[in-house]
Design a protein around this motif. Sequence first.
Motif, PDB file in Angstrom:
ATOM      1  N   LYS A  39       0.832  -1.204   0.000  1.00 25.79           N
ATOM      2  CA  LYS A  39       0.000   0.000   0.000  1.00 25.79           C
ATOM      3  C   LYS A  39       0.870   1.259   0.000  1.00 25.79           C
ATOM      4  O   LYS A  39       0.548   2.248  -0.665  1.00 25.79           O
ATOM      5  CB  LYS A  39      -0.925   0.007   1.215  1.00 25.79           C
ATOM      6  CG  LYS A  39      -2.061  -0.996   1.126  1.00 25.79           C
ATOM      7  CD  LYS A  39      -2.977  -0.894   2.344  1.00 25.79           C
ATOM      8  CE  LYS A  39      -4.138  -1.847   2.233  1.00 25.79           C
ATOM      9  NZ  LYS A  39      -5.031  -1.767   3.428  1.00 25.79           N
ATOM     10  N   LYS A  40       1.970   1.194   0.742  1.00 26.51           N
ATOM     11  CA  LYS A  40       2.876   2.339   0.813  1.00 26.51           C
ATOM     12  C   LYS A  40       3.494   2.621  -0.562  1.00 26.51           C
ATOM     13  O   LYS A  40       3.560   3.772  -1.005  1.00 26.51           O
ATOM     14  CB  LYS A  40       3.982   2.060   1.837  1.00 26.51           C
ATOM     15  CG  LYS A  40       4.934   3.225   2.063  1.00 26.51           C
ATOM     16  CD  LYS A  40       5.959   2.892   3.121  1.00 26.51           C
ATOM     17  CE  LYS A  40       6.930   4.064   3.329  1.00 26.51           C
ATOM     18  NZ  LYS A  40       7.955   3.717   4.360  1.00 26.51           N
ATOM     19  N   ASN A  68       0.833   4.104  -2.869  1.00 26.23           N
ATOM     20  CA  ASN A  68       0.582   5.516  -2.568  1.00 26.23           C
ATOM     21  C   ASN A  68       1.720   6.398  -3.087  1.00 26.23           C
ATOM     22  O   ASN A  68       1.480   7.495  -3.605  1.00 26.23           O
ATOM     23  CB  ASN A  68       0.410   5.714  -1.060  1.00 26.23           C
ATOM     24  CG  ASN A  68      -0.869   5.076  -0.535  1.00 26.23           C
ATOM     25  OD1 ASN A  68      -1.822   4.898  -1.287  1.00 26.23           O
ATOM     26  ND2 ASN A  68      -0.892   4.730   0.729  1.00 26.23           N
ATOM     27  N   GLU A  69       2.959   5.930  -2.940  1.00 26.31           N
ATOM     28  CA  GLU A  69       4.108   6.688  -3.427  1.00 26.31           C
ATOM     29  C   GLU A  69       4.075   6.807  -4.949  1.00 26.31           C
ATOM     30  O   GLU A  69       4.390   7.863  -5.512  1.00 26.31           O
ATOM     31  CB  GLU A  69       5.409   6.026  -2.972  1.00 26.31           C
ATOM     32  CG  GLU A  69       5.680   6.162  -1.480  1.00 26.31           C
ATOM     33  CD  GLU A  69       6.957   5.455  -1.052  1.00 26.31           C
ATOM     34  OE1 GLU A  69       7.546   4.742  -1.903  1.00 26.31           O
ATOM     35  OE2 GLU A  69       7.359   5.605   0.110  1.00 26.31           O
ATOM     36  N   ALA A  74       1.375   6.683  -6.839  1.00 22.77           N
ATOM     37  CA  ALA A  74       0.270   7.584  -7.187  1.00 22.77           C
ATOM     38  C   ALA A  74       0.670   9.044  -6.982  1.00 22.77           C
ATOM     39  O   ALA A  74       0.348   9.906  -7.807  1.00 22.77           O
ATOM     40  CB  ALA A  74      -0.957   7.250  -6.346  1.00 22.77           C
ATOM     41  N   LEU A  75       1.399   9.313  -5.892  1.00 21.81           N
ATOM     42  CA  LEU A  75       1.864  10.676  -5.628  1.00 21.81           C
ATOM     43  C   LEU A  75       2.870  11.118  -6.681  1.00 21.81           C
ATOM     44  O   LEU A  75       2.822  12.261  -7.160  1.00 21.81           O
ATOM     45  CB  LEU A  75       2.495  10.742  -4.235  1.00 21.81           C
ATOM     46  CG  LEU A  75       3.061  12.108  -3.819  1.00 21.81           C
ATOM     47  CD1 LEU A  75       1.954  13.151  -3.781  1.00 21.81           C
ATOM     48  CD2 LEU A  75       3.760  12.017  -2.468  1.00 21.81           C
TER      49      LEU A  75
END
Length: 258
Positions: free
Chosen positions: A74-75, A78-79, A81-82
């Motif tokens: 998940k981390k 998210n990275e 996507a950012l």
Amino acid sequence: MAKIYKRYDRIFKERAVGLIDEKNTLLEAAEELGIRSSMLCRWRKEYQKFGQGSFPGIGYDRYHPDDHEVFNLKKKLNEAALRYEILKKASPYLYQGNLMIYEFIRQNESTYSILKMCSILEVGYGRYHRWKKNGISVKQQRTALFKEDLKSIFFHFKKYYGRNKITKELHKLGYVICQERVSFYMRELGLRRIKKRKFKPTTASKHTYYTAPNILNRNFQVHSHSQVWASDITYLQTTKGFLYLTIIIDLYDRKIIG
């Protein structure tokens, strides 16, 4: 005067939670440690929920050790996507030099981490802060103006001009610059000229070879199968030279038969 709060590390909190089992009550353990019972109660609830993943410190997410792999996935998601979000917003600035990238970072400081943006956009964190503090130097202003003129010439001539012709046009504007330097700035700005394809004739109408008679004479009305077949040849350019493709069709239903 602002009140100073004491901070406790992870090892102290884990030992404090373990002390509860040794004492009769949570209150006794809190008194021995010299902390509030409500704080110790909160630590115990967190440890019961996250186990060894408790008390990671400020800025770190808590997770149960059994969910370690899922948490890491998940981390990373998210990275990614950012990173995509920042690159998408910064795309108009990427080929305009560091000054425009600095300006993008300044405009988005309240939205994203400065360090994260500098890392993703590949500009120096320290250089950005020096630019923000000192502004644009005279040399940087001249370079920015030169790049604008270079891009203007490149797009004015429909992307067909390479470094040699662009250098001549820049000389007409009064710039004293060599072709190698122009080539460097073109690479930096992502400008690549379009190569005109040379015309290569593939059909020679004037020859002494045998010519088949025109039996059909443009009479394309066909009433049954296999009365009239038509064919033509085309040339396909490949890295190994021209290949030749011939297709034979039946004019009645226009199906390919060979």
